[in-house]
Design an enzyme around this catalytic site. Sequence first.
Site, PDB file in Angstrom:
ATOM      1  N   ASP A 225     -37.645-177.872  29.658  1.00  0.00           N
ATOM      2  CA  ASP A 225     -38.716-176.897  30.538  1.00  0.00           C
ATOM      3  C   ASP A 225     -38.622-177.564  31.729  1.00  0.00           C
ATOM      4  OD1 ASP A 225     -40.874-175.151  30.550  1.00  0.00           O
ATOM      5  OD2 ASP A 225     -41.631-177.326  31.262  1.00  0.00           O
ATOM      6  N   GLU A 324     -33.921-172.579  29.721  1.00  0.00           N
ATOM      7  CA  GLU A 324     -34.500-171.285  30.220  1.00  0.00           C
ATOM      8  C   GLU A 324     -33.197-170.755  30.768  1.00  0.00           C
ATOM      9  OE1 GLU A 324     -38.659-172.448  31.699  1.00  0.00           O
ATOM     10  OE2 GLU A 324     -37.317-173.809  31.778  1.00  0.00           O
ATOM     11  N   CYS A 391     -54.365-175.003  22.248  1.00  0.00           N
ATOM     12  CA  CYS A 391     -54.354-173.736  21.306  1.00  0.00           C
ATOM     13  C   CYS A 391     -55.676-173.227  20.876  1.00  0.00           C
ATOM     14  CB  CYS A 391     -53.563-174.011  20.132  1.00  0.00           C
ATOM     15  SG  CYS A 391     -53.291-172.688  18.779  1.00  0.00           S
ATOM     16  N   CYS A 394     -55.637-173.142  16.723  1.00  0.00           N
ATOM     17  CA  CYS A 394     -55.698-174.420  15.839  1.00  0.00           C
ATOM     18  C   CYS A 394     -56.163-175.665  16.415  1.00  0.00           C
ATOM     19  CB  CYS A 394     -54.081-174.729  15.193  1.00  0.00           C
ATOM     20  SG  CYS A 394     -52.904-175.326  16.592  1.00  0.00           S
ATOM     21  N   ASP A 401     -46.219-178.962  29.736  1.00  0.00           N
ATOM     22  CA  ASP A 401     -44.704-178.828  29.937  1.00  0.00           C
ATOM     23  C   ASP A 401     -44.129-179.474  28.546  1.00  0.00           C
ATOM     24  OD1 ASP A 401     -44.542-177.989  32.583  1.00  0.00           O
ATOM     25  OD2 ASP A 401     -45.187-180.048  33.228  1.00  0.00           O
TER      26      ASP A 401
END
Length: 422
Positions: A225, A324, A391, A394, A401
């Site tokens: 990333d 990416e 999240c 969850c 990152d």
Amino acid sequence: MIKVYRYEIVKPLDLDWKEFGTILRQLQQETRFALNKATQLAWEWMGFSSDYKDNHGEYPKSKDILGYTNVHGYAYHTIKTKAYRLNSGNLSQTIKRATDRFKAYQKEILRGDMSIPSYKRDIPLDLIKENISVNRMNHGDYIASLSLLSNPAKQEMNVKRKISVIIIVRGAGKTIMDRILSGEYQVSASQIIHDDRKNKWYLNISYDFEPQTRVLDLNKIMGIDLGVAVAVYMAFQHTPARYKLEGGEIENFRRQVESRRISMLRQGKYAGGARGGHGRDKRIKPIEQLRDKIANFRDTTNHRYSRYIVDMAIKEGCGTIQMEDLTNIRDIGSRFLQNWTYYDLQQKIIYKAEEAGIKVIKIDPQYTSQRCSECGNIDSGNRIGQAIFKCRACGYEANADYNAARNIAIPNIDKIIAESIK
């Protein structure tokens, strides 16, 4: 696998430096003309082909229109009489360089994302592999024999044979050269370049060899990333290991250089009106040197980063690296990513990874920063600020990152995301 090593040219053997320098400068002028003319012809052919398609429903055949199977052949026929001093093989390689580059960026040019390539004064001179040979003399000097000139140019310049030059060979360059001479490495298409700042000529010798094979697992994937606060974050699915390269040094350097550049421009703007001509050249030169400094820092940093990334992939047994696809980098919305040459970094990663036998896959990065790498939930609210991911489904919490890099390390992640957002 092809790599390049730079050797400094000490002196020519059969010519003095003034004669040799004149030859190289004339060849540079013709090379620049050939590159720009070939690019122009490729651009014109693209425009003609597009109009032809609109009028006839199909693209034209270059053989029928140009008399050649491709633009390269037509460009060579058009250019050869004006760039007559260049060895024919080298000229063909130069034209191929221009047409290949234009073709590679054709879509970006049409979209307006980049301008038509143009070539300036200090450009490399191409040498096909047949036009360069190296030998070691009995007294220890290394000699490179170069076919640079066409036959008419040899007569014009009173050069009867190949031009031989002594090159500096030491350290790692000696190991490479000895392997070339032993036949372990093969010389491929190379270049002569000029360092304007140092006023020195160099021979960039490209050499081909079989890369070492390592036992790596294609199913073990490193995800990369790219970011701002953390320049590169590396993560995996098969191990909790993680690695990162801080982006602070890059951003700090960029700010320092930008501040210095603005200061220089202001000084030039308010300098006395009488200081024109050569005075202006003197004021501009430090700015040009600053550009060189930026380019050198970028190149050195990206080499260091890419080496570390590939070394960590090998350490974790990864046979695959996923990163990416930055083709539409401006859509990401980060001005910093536009300023810093992540494309150059990716190219260096690909180059070093392939050398190590590692496969590189580019994936669509969309939603990788919003997706939970634990449960797969995609929600823009999962990203709490720049650094934290939590999240909503969850409760998984991690560095943002790191979470994105873990997602990128999942096989076919872009397809998985596309299915989940339908």
